[in-house]
Design an enzyme around this catalytic site. Structure first.
Site, mmCIF file in Angstrom:
data_model
loop_
_atom_site.group_PDB
_atom_site.id
_atom_site.type_symbol
_atom_site.label_atom_id
_atom_site.label_comp_id
_atom_site.label_asym_id
_atom_site.label_seq_id
_atom_site.Cartn_x
_atom_site.Cartn_y
_atom_site.Cartn_z
ATOM 1 N N CYS A 152 0.756 -1.157 -0.072
ATOM 2 C CA CYS A 152 -0.018 -0.037 0.004
ATOM 3 C C CYS A 152 0.815 1.295 0.026
ATOM 4 O O CYS A 152 1.556 1.793 1.011
ATOM 5 C CB CYS A 152 -0.765 0.214 1.337
ATOM 6 S SG CYS A 152 -1.992 1.255 1.391
ATOM 7 N N CYS A 155 -0.330 4.193 2.232
ATOM 8 C CA CYS A 155 -0.117 3.866 3.709
ATOM 9 C C CYS A 155 1.418 4.179 4.154
ATOM 10 O O CYS A 155 1.653 4.672 5.068
ATOM 11 C CB CYS A 155 -0.387 2.255 3.907
ATOM 12 S SG CYS A 155 -2.130 1.847 3.355
ATOM 13 N N ASP A 156 2.333 3.659 3.075
ATOM 14 C CA ASP A 156 3.825 3.519 3.518
ATOM 15 C C ASP A 156 4.795 4.289 2.874
ATOM 16 O O ASP A 156 5.869 4.253 2.949
ATOM 17 C CB ASP A 156 4.177 2.181 3.696
ATOM 18 C CG ASP A 156 3.284 1.215 4.449
ATOM 19 O OD1 ASP A 156 2.837 1.603 5.310
ATOM 20 O OD2 ASP A 156 3.044 0.024 4.110
#
Length: 327
Positions: A152, A155-156
């Site tokens: 993701c 997300c990261d």
């Protein structure tokens, strides 16, 4: 597992929540506070398809969930969700649902043996079984997930600022990840097993025009190097079989997602890609009294915060539906 034992099949529950994660646990908090005495069947730790706590149990630091300015570890966040749900009276069964029958009410739910009577009966059901990222099947993936390996970018991606990043895949998802990661990484290399992309023309044009994005055609990942964190990828040219090892600070696998909807095939309406269909911007499914929340019905956002929000929606929809039907 909760110290309380799950109800017997002779008891009809107001709400049974199948699956956990941010969606299921938020639904549990809301339905419990509404005095609906929900039962959550959260899945089994040994299962890859219904990991209790959802995909956040497999992540490390989460920095984009509101309310945690310093970030929070994924398992810690899910433990807090779970404790809050239990505080308000949610009964939790750490087990895997093996069969459901949604053809009539009360709905019937089996845990374990499917030949005997149902384990639980429910007036309403909230489905929050989530989805799983498709992986390459390498042994190193289990070791490095959350330690240089991610599924993701939104997300990261922030964690890989000024690093050389690899994205594996050739569809729209892979190019979306690559374009997003180009904001952070020094370079982004898209690794694809073919010599052409499956992505839409507009996504291809955007990626090809981005100076930070390069492509490795006809290439597959044979292994990932690193014990504590990702250090390099072992790559194989599918035309020449030449093996090379190239350093990368991060790798994002973007070869698709698979919703955990096998239990509901033939009963609930599914999209062509296997995700549950919800109607009218709500959590309602094709069967009255059955609601869906989180990644099992969301093939677009796939974020913890949107999953939690949809869990709230499903809980409120279930509560109002039960009131309307005088259950």
């Amino acid at each position: 597992m909760s110290e309380q034992s799950p109800g017997s099949g002779d008891d009809v529950r107001n709400v049974v929540i199948i699956g956990s994660g941010p969606a299921g646990l938020t639904a549990a908090i809301y339905t419990a506070r509404a005095n609906l005495e929900p039962l959550m069947i959260e899945g089994e730790p040994s299962s890859t398809s219904d990991q209790p706590g959802g995909q956040l149990m497999l992540t490390t630091e989460v920095e984009n969930y509101p309310g945690f300015p310093e970030g929070v570890m994924g398992p810690e966040l899910m433990a807090n969700f779970r404790s809050q749900a239990e505080r308000f009276g949610t009964e939790i069964d750490t087990a895997k649902v093996s069969r459901v029958d949604l053809t009539e009410r009360p709905f019937r739910i089996w845990v374990g043996d499917t030949d005997g009577p149902p384990s639980h009966l429910a007036q309403s059901v909230i489905v929050s079984t989530g989805a799983q990222s498709l992986m390459l099947g390498l042994e190193a993936e289990q070791r490095l997930l959350g330690h240089g390996l991610s599924t993701c970018a939104t997300c990261d991606g922030f964690f890989f600022r000024d690093q050389d990043i690899a994205v594996i895949g050739g569809g729209d998802s892979a190019l979306e990840e690559a374009l997003f990661l180009s904001r952070f990484g020094r370079t982004v290399t898209v690794i694809h097993r073919r010599d052409s992309l499956r992505a839409s023309k507009i996504m291809q044009d955007r990626a090809l025009a981005n100076d930070k994005i390069a492509f490795r055609w006809n290439t597959v990942v044979e292994d990932m190097v690193g014990e504590q964190s990702l250090e390099a990828l072992v790559l194989r040219d599918v035309l020449t079989d030449e093996i090379t090892t190239e350093p990368f600070g991060g790798v994002f696998v973007a070869i698709g997602h698979r919703p955990n909807t096998d239990l509901f095939k033939g009963q609930l309406e599914l999209k062509d890609n296997g995700y549950l269909v919800t109607h009218d911007g709500r959590s309602t499914t094709s069967i009255e009294g059955v609601f869906a929340a989180g990644d099992v019905q969301d093939d677009w956002y796939r974020q913890a915060i949107t999953a939690a929000g949809s869990g709230c929606m499903a809980a409120i929809d279930a509560e109002r539906w039960l009131e309307e039907h005088a259950v």
